[in-house]
Design a protein around this motif. Sequence first.
Motif, mmCIF file in Angstrom:
data_model
loop_
_atom_site.group_PDB
_atom_site.id
_atom_site.type_symbol
_atom_site.label_atom_id
_atom_site.label_comp_id
_atom_site.label_asym_id
_atom_site.label_seq_id
_atom_site.Cartn_x
_atom_site.Cartn_y
_atom_site.Cartn_z
ATOM 1 N N UNK A 1 18.326 -10.113 37.060
ATOM 2 C CA UNK A 1 19.761 -10.627 36.223
ATOM 3 C C UNK A 1 19.994 -11.906 36.716
ATOM 4 N N UNK A 2 19.819 -12.593 37.733
ATOM 5 C CA UNK A 2 20.522 -13.890 38.119
ATOM 6 C C UNK A 2 19.580 -15.009 37.445
ATOM 7 N N UNK A 3 18.175 -14.827 37.570
ATOM 8 C CA UNK A 3 17.348 -15.704 37.008
ATOM 9 C C UNK A 3 17.287 -15.620 35.572
ATOM 10 N N UNK A 4 17.553 -14.429 34.938
ATOM 11 C CA UNK A 4 17.485 -14.257 33.608
ATOM 12 C C UNK A 4 18.664 -15.060 33.075
ATOM 13 N N UNK A 5 19.864 -14.858 33.863
ATOM 14 C CA UNK A 5 20.936 -15.406 33.146
ATOM 15 C C UNK A 5 20.968 -16.839 33.150
ATOM 16 N N UNK A 6 20.070 -17.739 34.265
ATOM 17 C CA UNK A 6 20.174 -19.328 34.229
ATOM 18 C C UNK A 6 19.035 -19.464 32.906
ATOM 19 N N UNK A 7 18.015 -18.655 32.560
ATOM 20 C CA UNK A 7 17.229 -19.011 31.586
ATOM 21 C C UNK A 7 17.833 -18.873 30.184
#
Length: 175
Positions: free
Chosen positions: A140-146
């Motif tokens: 979720x964190x990395x996806x949120x950044x992307x």
Amino acid sequence: MLKMAKGTQKFGINPAFFPLLILLSGVLGCSAGGTGTPLQDFPSEAQVEAASFDLVNQDRRNQGLPELVLDEQISTIARNHSKDMRDRGYFDHTSPDGQTIGQRLKSGGVSFRYAGENIELTKNYPNPAEKANTDFLSDPTHRGIMLNTQFKRVGVGVARSGNTYWLTQDYINPQ
């Protein structure tokens, strides 16, 4: 004493073990990590960077979001972070001397309102950009950044050692 069949040579190894040795030599002849992919078949750093950028924008398009602009200045900063992780043997957003993404961007002359960073370390994956992208999307964190609509520009930097890749994606909303 081992009785030898006519026409065989004495190797000091029981001939019954030869099929096992042949099997083991085939396994040991594979590249490290068991992928079976020869080192020369792994992509270059530039190929991984380009593929990673393309995958990010593909994911954004799939979500109906605007594409990011690839920024070479930010890519140089991301690339330097990947090289630093490789060369100094760490894997973190903060370098051993305490430098963060914000400090790296400012030191590189990049002005920004917001910044985000995704990093990935892959080993023995013939398509490291795809592996990184899959991992980023599943978190979720990395996806949120992307997929953050605040970000307008991205830099992608890769460092390689053999079949190991350090990949850094730095995202910004410029000032």
